[in-house]
Design an enzyme around this catalytic site. Structure first.
Site, PDB file in Angstrom:
ATOM      1  N   HIS A  82       0.831  -1.205   0.000  1.00  0.00           N
ATOM      2  CA  HIS A  82       0.000   0.000   0.000  1.00  0.00           C
ATOM      3  C   HIS A  82       0.866   1.256   0.000  1.00  0.00           C
ATOM      4  O   HIS A  82       1.820   1.338   0.775  1.00  0.00           O
ATOM      5  CB  HIS A  82      -0.904  -0.022   1.243  1.00  0.00           C
ATOM      6  CG  HIS A  82      -2.086   0.877   1.137  1.00  0.00           C
ATOM      7  ND1 HIS A  82      -1.985   2.241   1.174  1.00  0.00           N
ATOM      8  CD2 HIS A  82      -3.398   0.606   0.977  1.00  0.00           C
ATOM      9  CE1 HIS A  82      -3.192   2.772   1.056  1.00  0.00           C
ATOM     10  NE2 HIS A  82      -4.073   1.796   0.921  1.00  0.00           N
ATOM     11  N   ALA A 171       9.720   8.878  10.521  1.00  0.00           N
ATOM     12  CA  ALA A 171       8.245   8.845  10.531  1.00  0.00           C
ATOM     13  C   ALA A 171       7.640   9.534   9.312  1.00  0.00           C
ATOM     14  O   ALA A 171       6.420   9.556   9.145  1.00  0.00           O
ATOM     15  CB  ALA A 171       7.707   9.485  11.807  1.00  0.00           C
ATOM     16  N   GLY A 172       8.467  10.106   8.428  1.00  0.00           N
ATOM     17  CA  GLY A 172       7.966  10.699   7.183  1.00  0.00           C
ATOM     18  C   GLY A 172       7.079  11.897   7.403  1.00  0.00           C
ATOM     19  O   GLY A 172       7.427  12.820   8.139  1.00  0.00           O
TER      20      GLY A 172
END
Lengths: 300, 300
Positions: A82, A171-172
């Site tokens: 995903h 954590a982007g």
């Protein structure tokens, strides 16, 4: 009446049960929050959490979720089918009862600012909360994924709404916003001819000229030998369930095919079904407060 | 899930606002009780109070109501158009959510015994709680009214279920029981010919061969010039709204008359409308827990 807002945060972790359990615990421990559902997918390496509460409770819950996610999830080693931008990837807020879309937009901004400040994670606002037209669609915001984020954020068009101008190392980034509840709704036809389902789907979906808030495709349920019009309703208040059902029925008739049934997948706001009852029973001057359970909540 | 039981005590006072206010206060002060509606009628000299709660809360509320009523209402000087046996005349308990009819019968017995003991008021059980077939119908229990009660109770067939063998001097007797929620439902026809409404009413009502849980009559809405089939649904689970609506529509067609609309008077349990949506949308394997608001209550 208590304010009910739904939130469906998507967590980029579906393989390590202990991490999902820690996230679930963080939500469950938050006063005023009710966790309705948890769905983890190993292939996607992703978990979808469904919770409800008022603004204060949801804000506390989402912050607690980021606390766990930023500690335990590292996007640099994360794989999965995903697409994703961050450890807590997407956080929509959805008005259910006693709260408006405007309230949910305000909540998305408030939580977004708090997340950016506390965790140093940049936040993009999407859908009804988007700060520009090109940032409304989740697919556009997420295009390039975590791996392309450093480069993408150099473009001023993709400066975050809150937080630092570059992604959090592990954590982007996060995408937050407000939207109507989705209803997954399928109509089953009295034929195994998938072409009929495909033609009907084409007729009702927005992208090919149909209803504004309908996405649809035709498919075959192999086991039952039943062709199905598989529908996503993105705003049941503006494009109601009963109108889509009746249209599918009429279109099917044109091919000499009957509608054998329909199904709702997952949760549905009661209003979507009450609207259908009101339509088919031709109710005059019906008020939601005439529904006993709703009346009870109003006097709470 | 919290247990929701409804009670609709009928108080023999509709003219002295201070007495109705005292009764309302007593109910409002009871923890766990929500008062949904108060309707006073001067001609009837009667007030209908609608409240919900669980067993313990309703028991406390009804006892508090008797406390006020036995102090402030004297049937020996009470006049009004509506038949009545006592100061608190009738107390039905109605299962709404998370509670069964059996629970409501048990509650009627429990509250009846407590009222008889504490206030010396004899209690008759009726409807689903009745101790004998001839005591099921409220009209039969109430026949002869307060004024005939001394004589009536000398008949062993009319010995009370709880309490003394003679009426309380000023508060009379009380009737308690358990029943399904009533739905007041009207279907409006595209004609001013009341005969059509009368014929349809005759066709659908139980007393003349129609549905088991339907009472109906035909009448004319003078102002709108619309003939109406006025319906009382006494058990919407066994005789559902949608079936009655469809039958009225079909019968009307036979006279070349259309159904212009229908209306629900007062409150309706959500289940009655969800059943209609499920029917008309031909929903397959739908579960009540798929309704978001219900799911929320389940995890409470």
């Amino acid at each position: 009446m208590p304010r009910i807002i739904e939130s469906v945060p998507n967590l980029s972790e579906g393989r390590r049960p202990e991490v999902v359990a820690a996230a679930v615990d963080a939500l469950r421990r938050t006063p005023g929050v009710r966790l309705l559902d948890v769905q983890s997918d190993k292939d996607h390496n992703r978990s979808v959490l469904t919770l409800v509460g008022d603004e204060a409770a949801l804000k506390a819950a989402i912050l607690a979720l980021f606390e766990v996610a930023t500690q335990k999830i590292d996007l640099r080693t994360h794989t999965g089918e995903h697409p994703r931008l961050g450890a807590v990837d997407v956080v929509p807020f959805i008005p259910i009862e006693g709260a408006s879309m405007k309230d949910c937009v305000a909540l998305a901004r408030d939580v977004g600012a708090a997340v950016a400040e506390r965790f140093g994670v940049p936040v993009f606002l999407y859908e009804e909360a988007a700060s520009a037209g090109h940032r409304r669609n989740l697919e556009d915001v997420r295009r390039g994924q975590f791996e392309g984020l450093v480069e993408k954020m150099k473009d001023p068009a993709w400066a975050p709404d809150f937080g630092p101008p570059a992604p959090h190392p592990s954590a982007g980034a996060a995408v937050m916003g407000a939207r109507m509840p989705l209803i997954a709704y399928n109509v089953n036809l009295g034929t195994s001819d998938v072409q009929v389902a495909k033609k009907i789907a084409k007729g009702i979906r927005h992208s090919s000229g149909g209803f504004r808030f309908v996405k649809a495709m035709g498919l075959l349920l192999e086991e039952r030998g039943v062709a199905q019009v598989s529908i996503n309703m993105t705003d049941f208040k503006k494009t109601p369930l009963f109108r889509v059902f009746e249209t599918v029925k009429n279109e099917a008739e044109r091919y000499g095919v009957s509608v054998v049934g329909s199904e709702i997948v997952g949760l549905v706001p009661s209003e979507a079904l009450l609207d259908a009852a009101e339509h088919f029973l031709r109710l005059e001057s019906f008020r939601p407060s005439q529904v006993l359970e709703r009346k009870i909540r109003e006097v709470e």
